[in-house]
Design an enzyme around this catalytic site. Sequence first.
Site, PDB file in Angstrom:
ATOM      1  N   PHE A   1       1.171  -1.699   3.050  1.00 20.26           N
ATOM      2  CA  PHE A   1       2.014  -2.226   4.127  1.00 20.26           C
ATOM      3  C   PHE A   1       2.891  -3.351   3.588  1.00 20.26           C
ATOM      4  CE2 PHE A   1      -0.723   0.460   6.219  1.00 20.26           C
ATOM      5  CZ  PHE A   1      -2.037   0.098   5.995  1.00 20.26           C
TER       6      PHE A   1
ATOM      7  N   ASP B   1      -4.567  -1.932  -0.353  1.00 20.92           N
ATOM      8  CA  ASP B   1      -3.814  -2.939   0.412  1.00 20.92           C
ATOM      9  C   ASP B   1      -4.742  -3.973   1.026  1.00 20.92           C
ATOM     10  OD1 ASP B   1      -2.929  -3.812   3.292  1.00 20.92           O
ATOM     11  OD2 ASP B   1      -1.116  -3.555   2.091  1.00 20.92           O
TER      12      ASP B   1
ATOM     13  N   ASP C   1       4.446  -6.233   3.533  1.00 23.45           N
ATOM     14  CA  ASP C   1       4.511  -7.496   4.290  1.00 23.45           C
ATOM     15  C   ASP C   1       5.032  -8.579   3.358  1.00 23.45           C
ATOM     16  OD1 ASP C   1       1.440  -9.268   3.894  1.00 23.45           O
ATOM     17  OD2 ASP C   1       2.300  -7.758   2.580  1.00 23.45           O
TER      18      ASP C   1
HETATM   19  N1  LIG Z   1      -0.240  -5.756   3.699  1.00 22.89           N
HETATM   20  C1  LIG Z   1      -0.900  -6.171   4.776  1.00 22.89           C
HETATM   21  N2  LIG Z   1      -0.311  -7.070   5.612  1.00 22.89           N
HETATM   22  C2  LIG Z   1      -1.046  -7.482   6.683  1.00 22.89           C
HETATM   23  C3  LIG Z   1      -2.328  -7.041   6.968  1.00 22.89           C
HETATM   24  C4  LIG Z   1      -2.748  -7.717   8.158  1.00 22.89           C
HETATM   25  C5  LIG Z   1      -4.065  -7.642   8.871  1.00 22.89           C
HETATM   26  N3  LIG Z   1      -4.771  -6.405   8.644  1.00 22.89           N
HETATM   27  C6  LIG Z   1      -6.148  -6.324   9.119  1.00 22.89           C
HETATM   28  C7  LIG Z   1      -6.794  -5.160   8.465  1.00 22.89           C
HETATM   29  C8  LIG Z   1      -7.990  -5.484   7.942  1.00 22.89           C
HETATM   30  C9  LIG Z   1      -8.332  -6.892   8.221  1.00 22.89           C
HETATM   31  O1  LIG Z   1      -9.296  -6.984   9.228  1.00 22.89           O
HETATM   32  C10 LIG Z   1      -6.997  -7.522   8.670  1.00 22.89           C
HETATM   33  O2  LIG Z   1      -7.195  -8.392   9.762  1.00 22.89           O
HETATM   34  C11 LIG Z   1      -1.679  -8.530   8.541  1.00 22.89           C
HETATM   35  N4  LIG Z   1      -0.696  -8.367   7.624  1.00 22.89           N
HETATM   36  C12 LIG Z   1       0.593  -9.075   7.511  1.00 22.89           C
HETATM   37  O3  LIG Z   1       0.370 -10.332   6.826  1.00 22.89           O
HETATM   38  C13 LIG Z   1       1.331 -11.285   7.297  1.00 22.89           C
HETATM   39  C14 LIG Z   1       0.581 -12.384   8.029  1.00 22.89           C
HETATM   40  O4  LIG Z   1       0.162 -13.323   7.124  1.00 22.89           O
HETATM   41  P1  LIG Z   1      -0.161 -14.790   7.700  1.00 22.89           P
HETATM   42  O5  LIG Z   1       1.163 -15.345   8.225  1.00 22.89           O
HETATM   43  O6  LIG Z   1      -0.726 -15.518   6.534  1.00 22.89           O
HETATM   44  O7  LIG Z   1      -1.147 -14.595   8.828  1.00 22.89           O
HETATM   45  C15 LIG Z   1       2.214 -10.581   8.295  1.00 22.89           C
HETATM   46  O8  LIG Z   1       3.332 -10.007   7.655  1.00 22.89           O
HETATM   47  C16 LIG Z   1       1.267  -9.486   8.802  1.00 22.89           C
HETATM   48  O9  LIG Z   1       1.981  -8.397   9.348  1.00 22.89           O
HETATM   49  C17 LIG Z   1      -2.917  -6.088   6.093  1.00 22.89           C
HETATM   50  O10 LIG Z   1      -4.064  -5.608   6.265  1.00 22.89           O
HETATM   51  N5  LIG Z   1      -2.160  -5.693   5.004  1.00 22.89           N
END
Ligand SMILES: Nc1nc2c(c(CN[C@H]3C=C[C@H](O)[C@@H]3O)cn2[C@@H]2O[C@H](COP(=O)(O)O)[C@@H](O)[C@H]2O)c(=O)[nH]1
Length: 317
Positions: free
Chosen positions: A221, A291, A223
Amino acid sequence: MGKTNYDIASVVLTSAEWVASRATHVSINTAAIAKVVERMDGEIPTVMWDFEGIHFFDNGPLTAQYLLVLDALNFCFWPDEELQYDHLAEGLKNALLADDTVLDAHRLQSYTGPKLRELLHWPRNLPLEEERARLLREVGAELEKSFGGKASNLVLSAKGSAVALLDLITRHFPGFRDSCVYKGHQIFIYKRAQIFVADLWGAFKGQGLGAFKDIACITMFADYVVPAVLRHWGILEYSPKLANSIDSYQEIAAGTEEEVEIRACTIAAVERLREQFVSRTGKEVLSVQIDWWLWSSGLPRALELELPFHHTLTINY
Ligand SMILES: Nc1nc2c(c(CN[C@H]3C=C[C@H](O)[C@@H]3O)cn2[C@@H]2O[C@H](COP(=O)(O)O)[C@@H](O)[C@H]2O)c(=O)[nH]1
C-alpha cells in the site's frame, strides 16, 4: 490476438514497473534489496491484523461497514502532528461501540467536517476535513443506491475475488480511484481500495467476508511510511534535489513526477523484495504480509529515528 488479461490488480504492478523503468528522481537499489533479504534470514515476522487492538471487529457485516468507512478516510494524517492512523481507527471504533448506527448509509450522507470531528472526538480541524466529510457522504450515497446500504453486500458481490472487489470499489466509489497521469500514461496505485481488501482479509482471518482466493494479487500500500523505511535501508535512492526537499519537510505536490515516482518505486521495490525472498527461501509470501511487516516495524523505527516522511496533501494515502 488473444484477449489481454486486464485485471485491475495487475495494472497496479504494471504501472509501478512502467514508472520505475523511467524514473529520474527515484531509483531502486537491487543490491540493497538483496542485503535486506539476506538479513531477513528466511523469516518474515508475522504481523497480526490489529496487533494494536485499535480496530472494531464483530465478525459480522458491521465490521465491513467500519472498514469501508475507515479506509475511505485513511489518508493524510501528517499535517496535524498529533493525529495518527490509530486515532481514526479507534475513534470510529469507539463511536460505533457507543451507537451502532453511526455508520449506517443514511447517517454517512449527513456528515459535515465538524460532525466528523465530533464523532472522532478530535479537538480541532482534521486535515482535509471537508474532503473527509465529502468522501463519507459519497460512500453513504453509493452504498444506499447500489448495495442496500451495506458494505457487506458490496463485499459479497465480489464472490470471494479480491480483483473483483477492487473493480467494484473503483467503479462505484470515485474517492477510491487512486490513479494519475505520469509522462502521458495513466498510472494505477489504488492504495485505499487495496488496503480495504487487505483489512477485510486480515480482520476475518481469510474466512467469511475476508475470504479471497486471489489475495496474492494485492500489492503493498503506497503510503508515506514505507518509502521512508525503504530509503533508510538504501533500497530507494532519491536525487539530491528530492532528498533535500523531503529532508527539509517541503511539500511534494500530488501528481508531480517526484510524488508518483516515490509511490510507484515503493510498490516495485516491495514486489522485487518479495520475489527475491521467495526465490531465496522457496517460501511463498504475500505483498500484504511484507507491507504489514515494513509498516508495523518501520513506523516506530521511523518515528524513533525521525525519518522524514514525504509530505503530500492528498486524499489517496
Ligand atoms: N503501507 C501501509 N500503510 C498503512 C497501513 C495502515 C494500518 N494498517 C493496519 C493493518 C494492520 C495493522 O493492524 C494496521 O493497523 C495505515 N497506513 C498508512 O500509514 C499512514 C499513517 O501513518 P501515521 O500518520 O504515522 O499514523 C497513512 O498513510 C495510512 O494510510 C498499513 O498496514 N500499510
